[in-house]
Enzyme design. Structure first.
Site, PDB file in Angstrom:
ATOM      1  N   LEU A 151       0.842  -1.196   0.000  1.00 45.54           N
ATOM      2  CA  LEU A 151       0.000   0.000   0.000  1.00 45.54           C
ATOM      3  C   LEU A 151       0.876   1.245   0.000  1.00 45.54           C
ATOM      4  O   LEU A 151       1.652   1.455   0.929  1.00 45.54           O
ATOM      5  CB  LEU A 151      -0.915   0.012   1.230  1.00 45.54           C
ATOM      6  CG  LEU A 151      -1.803  -1.213   1.443  1.00 45.54           C
ATOM      7  CD1 LEU A 151      -2.589  -1.074   2.732  1.00 45.54           C
ATOM      8  CD2 LEU A 151      -2.743  -1.415   0.253  1.00 45.54           C
ATOM      9  N   ARG A 152       0.724   2.075  -1.020  1.00 47.02           N
ATOM     10  CA  ARG A 152       1.459   3.340  -1.066  1.00 47.02           C
ATOM     11  C   ARG A 152       0.676   4.410  -0.326  1.00 47.02           C
ATOM     12  O   ARG A 152      -0.533   4.578  -0.562  1.00 47.02           O
ATOM     13  CB  ARG A 152       1.663   3.777  -2.514  1.00 47.02           C
ATOM     14  CG  ARG A 152       2.585   2.890  -3.317  1.00 47.02           C
ATOM     15  CD  ARG A 152       2.527   3.233  -4.790  1.00 47.02           C
ATOM     16  NE  ARG A 152       1.214   2.909  -5.353  1.00 47.02           N
ATOM     17  CZ  ARG A 152       0.863   3.171  -6.613  1.00 47.02           C
ATOM     18  NH1 ARG A 152       1.714   3.787  -7.422  1.00 47.02           N
ATOM     19  NH2 ARG A 152      -0.343   2.835  -7.046  1.00 47.02           N
ATOM     20  N   ASN A 209      10.523  -3.372  -1.891  1.00 46.00           N
ATOM     21  CA  ASN A 209      10.847  -2.033  -1.399  1.00 46.00           C
ATOM     22  C   ASN A 209      12.311  -1.686  -1.593  1.00 46.00           C
ATOM     23  O   ASN A 209      12.653  -0.536  -1.894  1.00 46.00           O
ATOM     24  CB  ASN A 209      10.450  -1.903   0.065  1.00 46.00           C
ATOM     25  CG  ASN A 209       8.971  -1.599   0.236  1.00 46.00           C
ATOM     26  OD1 ASN A 209       8.251  -1.414  -0.744  1.00 46.00           O
ATOM     27  ND2 ASN A 209       8.503  -1.564   1.461  1.00 46.00           N
ATOM     28  N   CYS A 261       8.418   3.068   5.236  1.00 42.39           N
ATOM     29  CA  CYS A 261       8.700   1.765   4.622  1.00 42.39           C
ATOM     30  C   CYS A 261      10.121   1.639   4.081  1.00 42.39           C
ATOM     31  O   CYS A 261      10.889   0.798   4.544  1.00 42.39           O
ATOM     32  CB  CYS A 261       7.698   1.493   3.502  1.00 42.39           C
ATOM     33  SG  CYS A 261       6.011   1.252   4.079  1.00 42.39           S
ATOM     34  N   ARG A 329       7.859  10.683   8.880  1.00 39.57           N
ATOM     35  CA  ARG A 329       8.936   9.792   9.295  1.00 39.57           C
ATOM     36  C   ARG A 329      10.058   9.783   8.264  1.00 39.57           C
ATOM     37  O   ARG A 329       9.844   9.513   7.096  1.00 39.57           O
ATOM     38  CB  ARG A 329       8.397   8.375   9.529  1.00 39.57           C
ATOM     39  CG  ARG A 329       7.600   8.246  10.812  1.00 39.57           C
ATOM     40  CD  ARG A 329       6.941   6.892  10.943  1.00 39.57           C
ATOM     41  NE  ARG A 329       5.790   6.761  10.074  1.00 39.57           N
ATOM     42  CZ  ARG A 329       4.972   5.705  10.067  1.00 39.57           C
ATOM     43  NH1 ARG A 329       5.198   4.705  10.897  1.00 39.57           N
ATOM     44  NH2 ARG A 329       3.929   5.671   9.249  1.00 39.57           N
TER      45      ARG A 329
END
Length: 442
Positions: A151-152, A209, A261, A329
């Site tokens: 999920l982006r 990722n 992520c 973040r």
């Protein structure tokens, strides 16, 4: 089906809401009483386009529930998703204490055969650990499945409903049938569901990722070479992105990646490789290069102002690590604020959604002011710095910016403006990997 989602963070809330939208009876569980109370009032803890309407509709229709009572939720569950945080430790490895802590509780709570699904991003072998923890106290059959999320942030609802693929890791035919049934409304439109073993599924998430982080880092390195050679990274990007073997996505130069992520998962994969005796040197390079890239605007500023930022006032557009989220973040903007204020500068910052998160994080940082609007951030500033490519910033004309700044100087970390247009407007304009306009002089 009756579905339980343990954890109402970004992944858990989106996953639970979307499963409810597909017609399931969903219970979202969290130990944070304030968060659950807010959700019961319709207050979401995150910003995600499209999510508020789905939460409201499915709550009103009685398909989506929020509770702090894990036992009550699990009592009727057919599938339990673990969507819990796995923060990095000092060595970069993922902290599994939240996941394993819930696993310890689940065994005696299961009232029938239940599929337990690891939705969190977890190291290879976590499914085995979760299985052992539950089996120690379970009185009914169960299976543990790995179903990593892709999920982006900013596009999470769409990514759930229209995924490139759904990865399910299980060796159990029974669990496979449950997962296929659960995702049938999505796969009915032709979306791919890939079945593999648990360990391969766990590794697939990290590999995806890390590869995307590598593409971003590579293009940023090309941009840095472009600046030295007088080439234009935008046309280089088009030249290589049109190759179907490469593709155009994740090739936009900027001031590095951030978020919840990529930084965490690249470090976790590096740690996993190290633990199994392999030196994954490419990942070390990605981490190091991205850290350097996040400081590119500061390097440009120091060069322009000859290492004297004392008393300078900078407008900063963007605090989130990317547009359409309030997530700060590991955002490049946070490092910019801290470094500039440490050197005696004042920062006037604005972001459409991330202001409150940034205000809390930077509460002890002096000389940072949070502007009510993008225009307010510009007023009287010596220069504008762009750290996040929000669409509303793209819509602002160069002449409008020039009227509000004390000096026509822009450092664009996301390449949102046309250098030629900035040149015509009389700006000193620097971006990432693009030649300086011919009339630009320091």
């Amino acid at each position: 089906m009756t579905v339980v989602i343990v954890g109402t963070g970004y992944v858990g809330l989106v996953t639970g809401t979307c499963f409810a939208e597909l017609g399931n009876d969903v219970w979202c569980v969290d130990i944070d009483e304030q968060k659950i109370a807010g959700l019961l009032r319709g207050e979401l803890p995150i910003y995600e386009p499209g999510l508020p309407d789905l939460v409201q509709r499915n709550t009103a229709d009685g398909r989506l529930h929020f509770t702090t009572d894990l036992a009550q939720a699990v009592e009727k569950a057919e599938v339990v998703f673990l969507a819990l945080p796995t923060p990095p430790g000092q060595d970069g490895s993922a902290d599994l204490s939240y996941v394993l802590g819930v696993a310890d509780q689940l065994g005696p709570l299961l009232a029938r055969y239940t599929v337990i699904v690891n939705k969190s991003t977890v190291p290879v072998g976590t499914a085995d650990q979760v299985r052992e923890r539950i089996a120690a106290k379970a009185r009914h059959d169960f299976d543990v499945v790995s179903n990593p999320e892709f999920l982006r942030e900013g596009q999470a609802v769409r990514d759930f409903m229209e995924p490139d693929r759904i990865v399910v890791g299980t060796a159990s035919h029974r669990a496979q049938k449950v997962m296929q049934s659960l995702y049938q409304p999505v796969t009915a439109s032709g979306r791919m569901l890939i079945i593999m073993d648990e360990r391969s599924a766990e590794l697939t998430k990290y590999a995806a990722n890390a590869f995307l982080a590598m593409k971003i880092t590579f293009m940023n390195e090309i941009a840095n070479v472009c600046e030295r050679l007088g080439a234009d990274v935008d046309v280089v990007r088009q030249g290589i992105g049109s190759d179907e073997r490469i593709g155009p996505a994740f090739l936009f130069a900027g001031i590095g990646y951030g978020g919840s992520c990529f930084p965490k998962d690249v470090r976790a994969l590096q740690s996993t490789a190290r633990q199994c005796g392999y030196d994954f040197t490419l990942l070390e390079a990605i981490i190091t290069l991205n850290m350097h890239q996040q400081k590119r605007l500061q390097e440009k500023l120091r060069a322009y102002y000859k290492n004297n930022l004392q008393g300078k006032v900078f407008a900063l557009w963007g605090l989130a690590f990317k547009p359409d989220t309030d997530d700060i973040r590991e955002a490049s903007a946070i490092g910019i604020v801290r470094e500039l204020t440490a050197q005696g500068a004042v920062v006037q910052a604005y972001d459409p959604e991330a202001m409150e998160n940034a205000r809390a994080l930077l509460a002890d940082t002096p000389d940072v002011h949070f502007a009510a609007t993008a225009d307010a951030a510009l007023k009287g500033a010596d220069a504008l710095l762009i750290a996040t490519e929000w669409h509303e910033f793209r819509a602002v004309t160069p002449m409008h910016i020039k009227k509000l700044l004390a000096h026509p100087v822009v450092f664009d970390g996301r390449n949102i403006f046309d250098p030629a247009a900035m040149q015509r407007a009389g700006f000193y304009y620097e971006s990432i990997g693009r030649p300086l306009p011919s009339n630009t002089k320091k």
